[in-house]
Write a protein that holds these residues in place. Structure first.
Motif, short mmCIF file in Angstrom:
data_model
loop_
_atom_site.label_atom_id
_atom_site.label_comp_id
_atom_site.label_asym_id
_atom_site.label_seq_id
_atom_site.Cartn_x
_atom_site.Cartn_y
_atom_site.Cartn_z
N ALA A 190 1.10 -1.43 -0.25
CA ALA A 190 -0.04 0.27 0.05
C ALA A 190 0.68 0.80 -0.05
CB ALA A 190 -0.76 0.33 1.28
N LYS A 191 -0.09 2.43 -0.42
CA LYS A 191 0.74 3.42 -0.89
C LYS A 191 0.54 3.97 1.15
CE LYS A 191 0.75 4.49 -4.99
NZ LYS A 191 1.00 6.16 -6.29
N PHE A 192 1.43 5.08 1.53
CA PHE A 192 0.46 5.51 3.09
C PHE A 192 1.25 7.08 2.97
CE2 PHE A 192 5.51 4.67 4.39
CZ PHE A 192 6.04 5.27 4.44
N GLN A 193 0.97 8.17 3.43
CA GLN A 193 0.70 9.25 4.00
C GLN A 193 0.90 9.43 5.34
OE1 GLN A 193 0.57 12.26 1.67
NE2 GLN A 193 0.79 10.63 -0.46
N GLN A 194 1.88 9.99 5.58
CA GLN A 194 2.82 10.23 6.74
C GLN A 194 2.68 11.60 7.25
OE1 GLN A 194 6.85 10.79 7.10
NE2 GLN A 194 7.33 10.44 9.05
N SER B 129 5.16 10.20 2.75
CA SER B 129 4.94 9.70 1.75
C SER B 129 5.67 8.60 1.58
CB SER B 129 4.12 10.50 0.81
OG SER B 129 5.00 10.51 -0.47
N GLY B 130 5.26 7.31 1.53
CA GLY B 130 6.11 6.55 0.89
C GLY B 130 5.30 5.26 0.85
N VAL B 131 5.50 3.71 1.00
CA VAL B 131 5.12 2.54 0.85
C VAL B 131 5.17 1.66 1.63
CG1 VAL B 131 5.43 0.40 -1.83
CG2 VAL B 131 5.46 2.70 -1.79
N GLN C 8 3.05 -12.48 5.63
CA GLN C 8 3.89 -13.45 6.16
C GLN C 8 3.72 -14.67 6.08
OE1 GLN C 8 0.17 -14.47 9.28
NE2 GLN C 8 -0.69 -12.82 9.31
N PRO C 9 5.26 -15.03 6.16
CA PRO C 9 5.21 -14.97 8.08
C PRO C 9 7.11 -13.77 7.83
CG PRO C 9 6.64 -16.93 7.64
CD PRO C 9 5.00 -16.32 6.43
N ASN C 10 7.08 -12.98 8.81
CA ASN C 10 8.50 -11.92 9.08
C ASN C 10 8.98 -11.20 8.09
OD1 ASN C 10 7.80 -13.49 11.24
ND2 ASN C 10 9.35 -15.30 11.03
N HIS C 11 8.12 -10.86 6.72
CA HIS C 11 8.46 -9.61 6.03
C HIS C 11 7.74 -8.50 5.74
CE1 HIS C 11 9.34 -13.93 4.59
NE2 HIS C 11 9.57 -13.63 3.38
N PHE C 12 8.37 -8.06 6.33
CA PHE C 12 7.86 -5.87 5.95
C PHE C 12 9.21 -5.07 5.58
CE2 PHE C 12 8.31 -1.95 8.40
CZ PHE C 12 7.43 -2.41 8.82
N TYR C 13 8.44 -4.01 4.51
CA TYR C 13 9.11 -3.46 3.88
C TYR C 13 8.14 -1.85 4.63
CZ TYR C 13 10.49 -0.69 -0.60
OH TYR C 13 10.34 0.09 -1.20
N TRP C 14 9.38 -1.44 3.68
CA TRP C 14 8.41 0.40 4.74
C TRP C 14 10.03 0.98 4.39
CZ3 TRP C 14 4.65 1.25 8.37
CH2 TRP C 14 4.58 3.02 9.01
N HIS C 15 9.50 1.93 2.90
CA HIS C 15 9.72 2.99 2.53
C HIS C 15 9.43 4.28 1.91
CE1 HIS C 15 11.92 3.56 -2.05
NE2 HIS C 15 12.51 4.40 -0.83
N ARG D 138 1.28 9.65 12.91
CA ARG D 138 0.31 8.42 11.86
C ARG D 138 0.80 8.49 10.87
NH1 ARG D 138 -2.38 12.56 15.78
NH2 ARG D 138 -3.61 10.57 16.86
N PHE D 139 0.20 7.49 10.24
CA PHE D 139 -0.18 6.27 8.44
C PHE D 139 -0.82 6.18 8.02
CE2 PHE D 139 4.62 6.25 10.49
CZ PHE D 139 4.83 7.22 10.35
N SER D 140 -1.45 6.82 7.14
CA SER D 140 -2.55 6.39 6.19
C SER D 140 -2.75 6.20 5.23
CB SER D 140 -3.84 7.97 5.82
OG SER D 140 -4.03 8.77 7.67
N LEU D 141 -3.54 4.46 5.11
CA LEU D 141 -2.94 3.67 3.96
C LEU D 141 -4.07 4.17 2.71
CD1 LEU D 141 -1.70 0.69 6.01
CD2 LEU D 141 -0.85 2.73 5.15
#
Length: 203
Positions: A36-40, A54-56, A61-68, A168-171
């Protein structure tokens, strides 16, 4: 008592006994892998906006996470199922930790982690489709994380840090992906300094 009444009673009793942790896990399990995209928006203790961005985000699951975070200053966090990479392109530096080390410092990792012992390290409460996750120990850099849902779809994440700032991050624009998506793979660019904290080693 009819069979239907008995089933209804069992369902009501089960619902009443469900803990906030199990309710949160059920919602996460209903949508186990997405991007998803997010607005911070970051506010201080006086509710003044001190940063927007902003970002992505991607979870699997399990244990995969991406925060850009792409704006205003780029930063990247990638959990590839085993290790967690934290990359600062501006400083040309990357740190790598084990998943257990990352869990000890941030409740965020619970969103993709199912180890019961790890969940026991946090207090979880629920109100109006939102769940608050707070570490039981005081040495975390994040005081608590709140996650809100629209049905079973994660819609907002809030982080409270130890300086009383709230991020706050809105998706939006969510789409399904898989745990083997290339987005969960991180390779440090040439010339980047790597701080390997997995075994107390430094490269």
């Amino acid at each position: 008592m009819t069979r239907f009444s008995l089933l209804a009673l069992v369902w009501v009793a089960g619902s009443a006994c469900a803990s906030p942790a199990s309710e949160l896990q059920a919602k996460l399990d209903a949508n186990p892998a997405f991007q998803a995209k997010f607005q911070q928006t970051v506010t201080d203790a006086n509710h003044k906006v001190i940063q927007s961005g902003s970002g992505v985000l991607a979870l699997a699951q399990p244990n995969h996470f991406y925060w850009h975070l792409t704006q205003p200053d780029e930063s990247l966090i990638v959990a590839d199922g085993k290790d967690v990479w934290i990359y600062n392109p501006f400083a040309e530096e990357a740190s790598v930790l084990t998943l257990d080390q990352a869990i000890a410092t941030s409740p965020m990792t619970l969103l993709v982690h199912r180890d019961a012992a790890s969940w026991q390290q946090f207090d979880i409460s629920e109100q109006d489709s939102c769940f608050t996750i707070a570490p039981k120990t005081a040495d975390s850099g994040v005081q608590q994380v709140s996650v809100c849902f629209n049905g079973n779809q994660l819609s907002e994440i809030s982080l409270n840090d130890n300086q009383s700032n709230i991020s706050r991050f809105s998706l939006s624009e969510q789409k399904p992906i898989s745990a083997d998506d290339v987005i969960f793979q991180f390779t440090a660019p040439d010339g980047v300094s790597i701080d390997d904290q997995r075994n107390g080693a430094h490269e």
